[in-house]
Design a protein around this motif. Sequence first.
Motif, short mmCIF file in Angstrom:
data_model
loop_
_atom_site.label_atom_id
_atom_site.label_comp_id
_atom_site.label_asym_id
_atom_site.label_seq_id
_atom_site.Cartn_x
_atom_site.Cartn_y
_atom_site.Cartn_z
N PRO A 51 3.96 32.24 9.42
CA PRO A 51 5.17 32.92 8.94
C PRO A 51 5.81 33.84 9.98
CG PRO A 51 3.35 33.15 7.38
CD PRO A 51 2.78 32.58 8.63
N SER A 52 5.02 34.34 10.93
CA SER A 52 5.58 35.27 11.91
C SER A 52 6.62 34.58 12.79
CB SER A 52 4.49 35.90 12.77
OG SER A 52 3.93 34.92 13.63
N GLN A 53 6.46 33.27 13.02
CA GLN A 53 7.44 32.55 13.83
C GLN A 53 8.80 32.57 13.14
OE1 GLN A 53 6.18 28.61 15.12
NE2 GLN A 53 4.10 29.32 15.50
N ILE A 54 8.78 32.37 11.82
CA ILE A 54 10.02 32.37 11.04
C ILE A 54 10.59 33.79 10.97
CG2 ILE A 54 11.07 31.75 8.83
CD1 ILE A 54 9.80 29.36 10.26
N ASP A 55 9.72 34.75 10.62
CA ASP A 55 10.17 36.14 10.45
C ASP A 55 10.78 36.70 11.73
OD1 ASP A 55 9.21 35.90 7.92
OD2 ASP A 55 7.35 37.03 8.28
N ASN A 56 10.19 36.35 12.88
CA ASN A 56 10.66 36.91 14.15
C ASN A 56 11.65 36.00 14.87
OD1 ASN A 56 8.83 39.01 13.69
ND2 ASN A 56 7.19 37.90 14.74
N ASN A 57 11.96 34.85 14.23
CA ASN A 57 12.86 33.88 14.85
C ASN A 57 12.35 33.48 16.24
OD1 ASN A 57 15.37 32.65 13.82
ND2 ASN A 57 16.22 33.24 15.80
N GLU A 58 11.00 33.35 16.33
CA GLU A 58 10.36 33.05 17.61
C GLU A 58 9.64 31.71 17.53
OE1 GLU A 58 9.82 34.12 20.79
OE2 GLU A 58 11.55 35.42 20.43
N PRO A 59 10.23 30.63 18.07
CA PRO A 59 9.54 29.33 18.04
C PRO A 59 8.29 29.37 18.91
CG PRO A 59 11.47 29.23 19.48
CD PRO A 59 11.50 30.58 18.82
N TYR A 60 7.29 28.52 18.59
CA TYR A 60 6.09 28.49 19.43
C TYR A 60 6.38 27.80 20.76
CZ TYR A 60 4.97 23.56 18.19
OH TYR A 60 5.00 22.20 18.01
N MET A 61 7.51 27.04 20.79
CA MET A 61 7.88 26.39 22.03
C MET A 61 9.38 26.16 22.05
SD MET A 61 6.13 23.07 23.76
CE MET A 61 6.65 21.90 22.52
N LYS A 62 9.96 26.35 23.24
CA LYS A 62 11.39 26.17 23.41
C LYS A 62 11.59 25.46 24.74
CE LYS A 62 15.55 29.03 22.78
NZ LYS A 62 16.03 30.40 22.56
N ILE A 63 12.14 24.25 24.68
CA ILE A 63 12.29 23.44 25.90
C ILE A 63 13.75 23.45 26.34
CG2 ILE A 63 11.90 21.18 26.94
CD1 ILE A 63 10.16 20.51 24.45
N PRO A 64 14.03 23.91 27.56
CA PRO A 64 15.42 23.86 28.04
C PRO A 64 15.79 22.45 28.51
CG PRO A 64 14.01 24.83 29.71
CD PRO A 64 13.11 24.49 28.55
N CYS A 65 17.03 22.03 28.25
CA CYS A 65 17.53 20.75 28.76
C CYS A 65 18.66 21.07 29.72
CB CYS A 65 18.04 19.89 27.61
SG CYS A 65 16.80 19.60 26.37
#
Length: 246
Positions: A51-65
């Motif tokens: 739930p902390s990922q959702i609450d903090n708007n922090e994905p566990y991974m973010k890939i730049p294109c």
Amino acid sequence: DCETGKQLALLKTNSAVRTCGFDFGGNIIMFSTDKQMGYQCFVSFFDLRDPSQIDNNEPYMKIPCNDSKITSAVWGPLGECIIAGHEGGELNQYSAKSGEVLVNVKEHSRQINDIQLSRDMTMFVTASKDNTAKLFDSTTLEHQKTFRTERPVNSAALSPNYDHVVLGGGQEAMDVTTTSTRIGKFEARFFHLAFEEEFGRVKGHFGPINSVAFHPDGKSYSSGGEDGYVRIHYFDPQYFEFEFEA
């Protein structure tokens, strides 16, 4: 939670969201954002069990294109990767664990508008602005078949129980106003998967077809068009008796 229409979570992004989807188990959501307003195109992965990922708007991974933005994306088999189509025509397979590019191919010369998997997830079909749809192996991204038309293909879908693919398209929405609707080629087009040959067309839309989908039982398909209509088509008996003469 069965309350009708209740919002369970809200994720904010800096630019428009272009694609999204749940993995095989329904625990992980991925979405890609557009390259606009000075922001980069990213693919974000959230694990809904944390739930902390959702609450903090922090994905566990973010890939730049960096190179070419993602215009279509689906989860691959078993949720181990996502398959993404790009503006420049490339296909990438990204690992859902590490984010690395596992496979990269470029079989289309222009933007990939749509990707849809086969029922068993072993294959997928792409629809492209380069006037073709193509069939690929989901694991290796090996190109297998090509279905050619004279107009951009916006959407393509694979039948769940026949070797058939349906394509929908036409032309860019912004170009439609400059041509008579009577001459627009807005039919859904059916091709045989193995022989790459067209065997049927269904008229009806008076604007480009933006989206096509088969019913899971394979007995009907639907198409959504720029004209504001969703058309649901039930196949007649001849369709099921049809044998392709090679």
